[in-house]
Design a protein around this motif. Sequence first.
Motif, PDB file in Angstrom:
ATOM      1  N   TYR A  69      -9.209   9.224 -12.967  1.00  0.00           N
ATOM      2  CA  TYR A  69      -8.637   7.911 -11.944  1.00  0.00           C
ATOM      3  C   TYR A  69      -7.623   8.225 -10.979  1.00  0.00           C
ATOM      4  N   ILE A  70      -6.780   9.157 -11.298  1.00  0.00           N
ATOM      5  CA  ILE A  70      -5.426   9.503 -10.286  1.00  0.00           C
ATOM      6  C   ILE A  70      -6.374   9.688  -8.832  1.00  0.00           C
ATOM      7  N   GLU A  71      -7.475  10.546  -9.128  1.00  0.00           N
ATOM      8  CA  GLU A  71      -8.287  11.157  -7.861  1.00  0.00           C
ATOM      9  C   GLU A  71      -8.957  10.000  -7.158  1.00  0.00           C
ATOM     10  N   ILE A  72      -9.505   9.210  -8.088  1.00  0.00           N
ATOM     11  CA  ILE A  72     -10.287   8.004  -7.395  1.00  0.00           C
ATOM     12  C   ILE A  72      -9.109   7.255  -6.430  1.00  0.00           C
ATOM     13  N   LEU A  73      -8.108   6.816  -7.520  1.00  0.00           N
ATOM     14  CA  LEU A  73      -6.864   5.845  -6.918  1.00  0.00           C
ATOM     15  C   LEU A  73      -6.760   6.431  -5.313  1.00  0.00           C
ATOM     16  N   LEU A  74      -6.381   7.753  -5.445  1.00  0.00           N
ATOM     17  CA  LEU A  74      -5.635   8.446  -4.290  1.00  0.00           C
ATOM     18  C   LEU A  74      -6.579   8.409  -3.038  1.00  0.00           C
ATOM     19  N   GLN A  75      -8.217   8.327  -3.202  1.00  0.00           N
ATOM     20  CA  GLN A  75      -8.956   8.432  -2.256  1.00  0.00           C
ATOM     21  C   GLN A  75      -9.056   7.217  -1.496  1.00  0.00           C
ATOM     22  N   GLN A  76      -8.491   6.027  -2.073  1.00  0.00           N
ATOM     23  CA  GLN A  76      -8.399   4.825  -1.551  1.00  0.00           C
ATOM     24  C   GLN A  76      -6.912   4.665  -0.656  1.00  0.00           C
ATOM     25  N   PHE A  77      -6.077   5.631  -0.753  1.00  0.00           N
ATOM     26  CA  PHE A  77      -4.869   5.556   0.006  1.00  0.00           C
ATOM     27  C   PHE A  77      -4.955   5.963   1.552  1.00  0.00           C
ATOM     28  N   VAL A  78      -4.348   5.541   2.446  1.00  0.00           N
ATOM     29  CA  VAL A  78      -4.044   6.029   3.522  1.00  0.00           C
ATOM     30  C   VAL A  78      -2.963   6.856   3.740  1.00  0.00           C
ATOM     31  N   LEU A  79      -2.604   7.746   4.738  1.00  0.00           N
ATOM     32  CA  LEU A  79      -1.750   8.598   4.612  1.00  0.00           C
ATOM     33  C   LEU A  79      -0.243   7.863   4.930  1.00  0.00           C
ATOM     34  N   GLY A  80       0.595   8.259   4.068  1.00  0.00           N
ATOM     35  CA  GLY A  80       1.884   7.531   4.165  1.00  0.00           C
ATOM     36  C   GLY A  80       2.228   6.105   3.398  1.00  0.00           C
ATOM     37  N   GLU A  81       1.085   5.947   2.595  1.00  0.00           N
ATOM     38  CA  GLU A  81       0.922   4.501   1.810  1.00  0.00           C
ATOM     39  C   GLU A  81       1.574   4.940   0.568  1.00  0.00           C
ATOM     40  N   THR A  82       2.294   3.807   0.119  1.00  0.00           N
ATOM     41  CA  THR A  82       2.710   3.708  -1.224  1.00  0.00           C
ATOM     42  C   THR A  82       2.259   2.456  -1.885  1.00  0.00           C
TER      43      THR A  82
END
Length: 281
Positions: A77-90
């Motif tokens: 699930y962490i992998e799936i979540l990180l795929q929705q991030f843009v660079l520099g996002e918190t």
Amino acid sequence: MDWYIGKEWNDTARGLQKKVLSLEFQRVEKPLLISTVEFTVKKPCLNLGTRPSKYLASNETQHTLEMGTADSPIDCYIEILLQQFVLGETSACSIITKTGERLQFELKLDRIVSNIQIDKLSAGEIYNLSLKYKEKGVTMYKAHPRFACDYFSRAAKLLITYKPFDKLDEEKNGIDNHALELLFVQIQTNLAACMLLEKRYEHVIYHTQFVETQEQPSEKSIYRRALAYYYLKEFEKAQKLIERVPQYEEKREFSKLRDNIATSWKSSNANYKQLVQRMFS
């Protein structure tokens, strides 16, 4: 933050959610399915308990993650979540478990080390990636069959893009067509095991179609196809499959299934005769 369209993301089927807390744009880029990233766990995870996680259960806050390597549900699930991030996002993230608990934590995507588009891969590279997914699925199957099925499905979808395999040339494509065919059959057999657990018997039949055309299919694939036919009450087809296996009488699983088929078939015929008699009495 109103201008940022992706400030909130939800996957209700999986119970995943993220809300953007801040953005430190370097460039607009998101991780792909094949990528390596560096990220920071900004706050310890609430309600993790004893659930295994390489990242959330660690005392370290900074991590390097290669997509497609997770071997626990939380890390998938962490992998799936990180795929929705843009660079520099918190973002504040949450995962709702089967028991209804909400795991809460904050992640920051610090760096995308590598990002590779699947359509740029050669046939040999597709084979290696599919093999990695297949091996991860085998590792997770016993404890987490649903996640194993996801890995097997990913692998199968990659290989399908190169069918028919006999069109491949080892010198040109970097892989022998027989190797791709063998791996695809293994993955289909693994998918059939997952479908049996979910009682999706028609899907088992679909994934094991190769049994009818191969001269010497694996015993696993024959057994799973026969078992699916048995549950679908296609007793004759199930019996014929079992009888293709040399010395099946000496193999406990096959012998037991053959006996179950015979008993159920006999009972089914008896019930049918009773039905006909009642119709014409």
